[in-house]
Design an enzyme around this catalytic site. Structure first.
Site, PDB file in Angstrom:
ATOM      1  N   ASP A 137       0.832  -1.202   0.000  1.00  0.00           N
ATOM      2  CA  ASP A 137       0.000   0.000   0.000  1.00  0.00           C
ATOM      3  C   ASP A 137       0.869   1.255   0.000  1.00  0.00           C
ATOM      4  OD1 ASP A 137      -2.331   1.422  -0.010  1.00  0.00           O
ATOM      5  OD2 ASP A 137      -2.753   1.173   2.126  1.00  0.00           O
ATOM      6  N   HIS A 146       2.918   3.345  -8.874  1.00  0.00           N
ATOM      7  CA  HIS A 146       2.740   1.934  -9.231  1.00  0.00           C
ATOM      8  C   HIS A 146       3.927   1.417 -10.044  1.00  0.00           C
ATOM      9  CE1 HIS A 146      -1.206   2.105  -7.560  1.00  0.00           C
ATOM     10  NE2 HIS A 146      -1.696   2.901  -8.484  1.00  0.00           N
ATOM     11  N   LEU A 152      11.904 -20.100  -3.708  1.00  0.00           N
ATOM     12  CA  LEU A 152      10.822 -19.267  -3.203  1.00  0.00           C
ATOM     13  C   LEU A 152       9.603 -19.333  -4.115  1.00  0.00           C
ATOM     14  CD1 LEU A 152       9.925 -16.829  -1.235  1.00  0.00           C
ATOM     15  CD2 LEU A 152      10.680 -15.367  -3.119  1.00  0.00           C
TER      16      LEU A 152
END
Length: 264
Positions: free
Chosen positions: A36, A53, A147
């Site tokens: 956020d 973004h 991962l």
């Protein structure tokens, strides 16, 4: 639903806190992040929201690499929620291009680093170009054993839970299962992340203190960590600080800590 303890740190900086990682057992297996603050990061710099973004992609790369280095097994990133469609059309269209941009730029590196890409969410409204990029990344990394980088894309926990219940009801009506056989385990298996462990640690950047419809079923006992740092500014050091905070907590899962002689 009972949630784990949470902390809210304003700066999250400490040299001493980074000493903890000699104890690999204290590194969370699954870290989930609500990324956020991108728009506010840009606005504070006099830039359009989309600039935040775009900058966020660099942070995703850094945090993915650091999470793997620290021994995290699963990293789930809240990339786009079912509520994000309410944003201005131009911003939504830009957000829909970001997964493609990220994967086109970093897919080779993800493959080299043994990262496996996964996605969870409702793909029905996702543009075809985004789906193609996502499917290509999933296919090319499916044999990787490092991962797991799991993107929550057009994801909403309420919708996830409702669809899981519907699927159980359909099976019960078709006499594939008995209604009395439905339990937490069976419901968990119908969620969008049945092959992943539940998150051990949730990190939310940007200063808000809420879950925003993110993995509500899976985070019944997740440790919560909130920071005012905007996602584009979230660094490897900030991730280590959050994991250190996690490592200091006692996870009881509704029980109590067993006392030893001399404990108070």
């Amino acid at each position: 639903m009972m949630l784990g303890k949470f902390s809210f740190l304003k700066n999250g900086k400490s040299e001493k806190k980074e000493q903890v990682f000699s104890d690999a057992h204290r590194v969370p297996e699954h870290v989930a992040i609500i990324m956020d603050g991108n728009g506010r990061w840009a606005q504070r710099r006099g830039l359009p929201r989309i600039a935040g973004h775009r900058e966020a992609l660099k942070t995703i790369k850094k945090i993915t690499n650091e999470a793997q280095r620290l021994g995290v097994k699963v990293l789930t990133l809240y990339a786009f929620s079912t509520e994000n469609w309410k944003r201005p059309k131009t911003e939504v269209e830009f957000l829909m291009k970001l997964p493609e941009q990220f994967l086109n730029s970093y897919l080779v590196e993800l493959i080299e680093n043994n990262v496996q890409v996964r996605v969870m969410g409702d793909m029905a409204r996702i543009p075809a170009h985004t789906i193609r990029a996502v499917n290509q990344a999933i296919e090319k990394t499916k044999k990787n054993s490092g991962l797991v980088l799991n993107f929550a894309l057009n994801y909403g926990s309420h919708a996830e839970i409702v669809e899981a219940v519907r699927s159980l009801v359909r099976d019960a009506l078709d006499h594939k299962i008995e209604p009395d056989s439905i339990d937490e385990q069976l419901l968990s298996e119908r969620m969008l992340s049945p092959l992943l462990p539940d998150p051990d640690l949730l990190i939310r950047t940007g200063g808000e203190i809420r879950l925003s419809n993110f993995m509500l079923w899976q985070m019944a006992y997740t440790e919560l960590y909130f920071t005012e740092i905007y996602w584009p500014d979230f660094s490897e050091s900030d991730l280590r600080t959050a994991i250190f905070e996690f490592s200091t907590r006692q996870r009881r899962y509704g029980g109590i800590k067993e006392e030893r002689n001399g404990d108070k």
